[in-house]
Design a protein around this motif. Structure first.
Motif, PDB file in Angstrom:
ATOM      1  N   GLN A  99       8.498   6.162  10.951  1.00 42.82           N
ATOM      2  CA  GLN A  99       8.898   4.649  10.094  1.00 42.82           C
ATOM      3  C   GLN A  99       7.803   3.851   9.876  1.00 42.82           C
ATOM      4  N   LEU A 100       7.749   3.154   8.711  1.00 39.45           N
ATOM      5  CA  LEU A 100       7.012   2.501   8.215  1.00 39.45           C
ATOM      6  C   LEU A 100       6.568   1.325   9.315  1.00 39.45           C
ATOM      7  N   GLY A 101       7.748   0.896   9.691  1.00 38.52           N
ATOM      8  CA  GLY A 101       7.717  -0.187  10.666  1.00 38.52           C
ATOM      9  C   GLY A 101       7.288  -0.101  11.947  1.00 38.52           C
ATOM     10  N   LEU A 102       7.369   1.214  12.525  1.00 39.15           N
ATOM     11  CA  LEU A 102       6.631   1.577  13.695  1.00 39.15           C
ATOM     12  C   LEU A 102       5.078   1.591  13.621  1.00 39.15           C
ATOM     13  N   THR A 103       4.457   2.022  12.209  1.00 38.35           N
ATOM     14  CA  THR A 103       3.069   2.026  11.993  1.00 38.35           C
ATOM     15  C   THR A 103       2.407   0.546  12.208  1.00 38.35           C
ATOM     16  N   ILE A 104       3.432  -0.462  11.716  1.00 40.93           N
ATOM     17  CA  ILE A 104       3.041  -1.783  11.914  1.00 40.93           C
ATOM     18  C   ILE A 104       2.885  -2.505  13.277  1.00 40.93           C
ATOM     19  N   ILE A 148       0.844  -1.255  -0.023  1.00 39.64           N
ATOM     20  CA  ILE A 148       0.033   0.030   0.038  1.00 39.64           C
ATOM     21  C   ILE A 148       0.926   1.192   0.019  1.00 39.64           C
ATOM     22  N   GLU A 149       1.883   1.077   0.687  1.00 41.58           N
ATOM     23  CA  GLU A 149       2.685   2.346   0.918  1.00 41.58           C
ATOM     24  C   GLU A 149       3.525   2.682  -0.317  1.00 41.58           C
ATOM     25  N   ARG A 150       3.764   1.521  -1.094  1.00 46.68           N
ATOM     26  CA  ARG A 150       4.449   1.627  -2.331  1.00 46.68           C
ATOM     27  C   ARG A 150       3.396   2.149  -3.493  1.00 46.68           C
ATOM     28  N   LEU A 151       2.280   1.814  -3.259  1.00 41.39           N
ATOM     29  CA  LEU A 151       1.341   2.371  -4.244  1.00 41.39           C
ATOM     30  C   LEU A 151       0.998   3.707  -4.085  1.00 41.39           C
ATOM     31  N   ARG A 152       1.042   4.166  -2.611  1.00 40.28           N
ATOM     32  CA  ARG A 152       0.746   5.755  -2.298  1.00 40.28           C
ATOM     33  C   ARG A 152       1.757   6.417  -2.898  1.00 40.28           C
ATOM     34  N   GLN A 153       3.244   5.862  -2.754  1.00 40.94           N
ATOM     35  CA  GLN A 153       4.551   6.685  -3.451  1.00 40.94           C
ATOM     36  C   GLN A 153       3.991   6.842  -4.867  1.00 40.94           C
ATOM     37  N   GLN A 154       3.715   5.986  -5.540  1.00 38.54           N
ATOM     38  CA  GLN A 154       3.356   6.044  -7.069  1.00 38.54           C
ATOM     39  C   GLN A 154       2.200   7.001  -7.349  1.00 38.54           C
ATOM     40  N   VAL A 155       1.366   7.062  -6.490  1.00 40.91           N
ATOM     41  CA  VAL A 155       0.237   8.070  -6.807  1.00 40.91           C
ATOM     42  C   VAL A 155       0.594   9.563  -6.361  1.00 40.91           C
ATOM     43  N   GLU A 156       1.606   9.581  -5.290  1.00 38.51           N
ATOM     44  CA  GLU A 156       2.416  10.996  -5.191  1.00 38.51           C
ATOM     45  C   GLU A 156       3.004  11.466  -6.342  1.00 38.51           C
ATOM     46  N   THR A 184       8.376  15.071 -15.617  1.00 34.39           N
ATOM     47  CA  THR A 184       9.011  14.656 -14.733  1.00 34.39           C
ATOM     48  C   THR A 184      10.010  13.760 -14.855  1.00 34.39           C
ATOM     49  N   LYS A 185      11.238  13.663 -14.099  1.00 35.22           N
ATOM     50  CA  LYS A 185      12.143  12.687 -14.256  1.00 35.22           C
ATOM     51  C   LYS A 185      11.735  11.451 -13.671  1.00 35.22           C
ATOM     52  N   GLU A 186      11.933  10.269 -14.650  1.00 33.97           N
ATOM     53  CA  GLU A 186      11.526   8.953 -14.134  1.00 33.97           C
ATOM     54  C   GLU A 186      12.548   8.723 -13.351  1.00 33.97           C
ATOM     55  N   GLY A 187      12.407   7.333 -12.335  1.00 36.81           N
ATOM     56  CA  GLY A 187      13.267   6.790 -11.738  1.00 36.81           C
ATOM     57  C   GLY A 187      12.841   5.615 -10.846  1.00 36.81           C
ATOM     58  N   PRO A 188      13.592   4.746 -10.211  1.00 35.39           N
ATOM     59  CA  PRO A 188      12.890   3.703  -9.362  1.00 35.39           C
ATOM     60  C   PRO A 188      12.010   4.327  -8.284  1.00 35.39           C
ATOM     61  N   ASN A 189      10.909   3.320  -8.030  1.00 38.72           N
ATOM     62  CA  ASN A 189       9.868   4.098  -7.205  1.00 38.72           C
ATOM     63  C   ASN A 189       9.943   2.917  -6.250  1.00 38.72           C
ATOM     64  N   ALA A 190      10.653   1.648  -6.227  1.00 39.23           N
ATOM     65  CA  ALA A 190      10.301   0.611  -5.342  1.00 39.23           C
ATOM     66  C   ALA A 190      10.966   1.337  -3.743  1.00 39.23           C
ATOM     67  N   ILE A 191      10.269   0.727  -2.699  1.00 38.49           N
ATOM     68  CA  ILE A 191      10.780   0.947  -1.347  1.00 38.49           C
ATOM     69  C   ILE A 191      11.997  -0.028  -1.180  1.00 38.49           C
ATOM     70  N   LEU A 192      13.165   0.320  -1.008  1.00 39.87           N
ATOM     71  CA  LEU A 192      14.385  -0.451  -0.928  1.00 39.87           C
ATOM     72  C   LEU A 192      14.640  -0.802   0.523  1.00 39.87           C
ATOM     73  N   ASP A 193      14.145  -0.118   1.471  1.00 37.50           N
ATOM     74  CA  ASP A 193      14.265  -0.180   2.777  1.00 37.50           C
ATOM     75  C   ASP A 193      12.720  -0.126   3.673  1.00 37.50           C
ATOM     76  N   TYR A 242      10.656  -1.268   5.880  1.00 39.29           N
ATOM     77  CA  TYR A 242      10.746  -1.021   7.446  1.00 39.29           C
ATOM     78  C   TYR A 242      11.056   0.207   8.013  1.00 39.29           C
ATOM     79  N   ALA A 243      12.196   0.878   7.505  1.00 35.75           N
ATOM     80  CA  ALA A 243      12.582   2.091   8.069  1.00 35.75           C
ATOM     81  C   ALA A 243      12.375   3.199   7.232  1.00 35.75           C
ATOM     82  N   GLN A 244      11.535   3.018   6.013  1.00 32.62           N
ATOM     83  CA  GLN A 244      10.762   4.116   5.436  1.00 32.62           C
ATOM     84  C   GLN A 244      10.108   5.068   6.139  1.00 32.62           C
ATOM     85  N   VAL A 245      10.278   6.601   6.060  1.00 33.40           N
ATOM     86  CA  VAL A 245       9.642   7.452   6.636  1.00 33.40           C
ATOM     87  C   VAL A 245       8.336   7.661   5.949  1.00 33.40           C
ATOM     88  N   VAL A 246       7.107   7.629   6.536  1.00 39.05           N
ATOM     89  CA  VAL A 246       5.952   7.925   5.788  1.00 39.05           C
ATOM     90  C   VAL A 246       5.045   9.021   6.821  1.00 39.05           C
TER      91      VAL A 246
END
Length: 284
Positions: free
Chosen positions: A239-244, A48-56, A95-104, A106-110
């Motif tokens: 951090q995403l991990g804290l929301t979990i 869901i967070e990955r999709l949210r980033q894509q939406v942004e 806009t410049k295209e680039g990788p959109n995957a969450i590489l880390d 649990y530590a991702q800030v959301v």
């Protein structure tokens, strides 16, 4: 202008994921509950967070297209004709295209969604209530962490390895924290392995106050983070991990500091309701 229909079509196409995500957000939270009833599906939260980033990112593209339309509409007629001949597009991408995957992940800030309602049905005791309920941990308080002197509370204080961290807390809180981490370990061992502590017992006054006792002073609170990365206090993000983790703590009866007036998402503390239940059960 010929370009306008294409721009409108582009906006519609880019908006499709927004509609899809909106529908997804309407799905009942039960779909993210594990078979054991503990916590949520971490993989689903990350997706869901990955999709949210894509939406942004898509929202950024739409804003760029809107800006482009405004610029074209403001040009002289001759300039518009020249623009139509070239399709209305510059050599530079919107806009410049680039990788959109969450590489880390649990530590991702959301951003913390609906953060003022993350503790439904439970509440903090507050310093005055806690002092009346348990007594003052120490007569004189300062801004520094000092020793607990209240004999009754001190007799329940333990230093223990609990799951992936070491804490100094009251024994009932340690027992409860152990149950939380056992559920996390069984449900999401990858997240469990990355949990770190930012502190537990600290007998002091709340900073910026005179004599108001911090919840940490009672041995009933712990600060957590993912991979040792400290959260920024009061920015409405975590951090995403804290929301979990917050789902597991809420299920046990702990309050998450993300819902405080000044957001403190590293902070987890035993709720007033759980303390009252402990008193009824003769635990505290």
């Amino acid at each position: 202008m010929r370009i306008v229909p294409f721009i409108i079509l582009a906006i519609i196409l880019l908006s499709v994921p927004l509609v899809w995500l909106g529908l997804q957000s309407m799905v009942d939270d039960d779909e993210f509950t594990t078979e054991t009833g503990s916590g949520i599906d971490s993989g689903a939260r990350i997706e869901i967070e990955r999709l949210r980033q894509q939406v942004e990112a898509l929202q950024g593209k739409i804003e760029s297209i809107d800006k482009k339309v405004t610029e074209i509409a403001a040009r002289p007629v001759a300039s518009q004709a020249q623009t139509q001949a070239t399709g209305g597009l510059s050599d530079e991408p919107l806009t410049k295209e680039g990788p959109n995957a969450i590489l880390d992940a649990y530590a991702q800030v959301v951003l913390i969604a609906n953060r003022r309602n993350v503790n439904p049905g439970i509440s903090v005791g507050g310093s005055r209530w806690l002092e009346g309920f348990l007594g003052r941990p120490r007569q004189n308080l300062s801004n520094d962490c000092e020793a607990m002197t209240n004999p009754k509370l001190k007799s329940m204080l333990v230093l223990a390895d609990v799951g992936p961290i070491r804490v100094r807390m009251l024994q009932p809180a340690v027992d409860s924290l152990t149950r939380v981490f056992e559920k996390v370990r069984a449900t999401d061992p990858d997240l469990y392995a990355r949990i770190a502590s930012s502190g537990s017992l600290c007998v002091r006054q709340i900073r910026g106050t005179q004599g108001r006792t911090s919840t940490h002073s009672f041995g009933l609170a712990v600060d957590l983070n993912i991979d040792g990365r400290l959260d920024t206090l009061g920015d409405g993000k975590t951090q995403l991990g804290l929301t979990i983790l917050a789902d597991f703590f809420r299920e046990e009866g702990w309050v998450w500091g993300a819902g405080f007036t000044r957001e403190d998402s590293m902070h987890f503390e035993v709720s007033r309701q759980m303390l009252e239940q402990w008193r009824k059960d003769g635990i505290i």
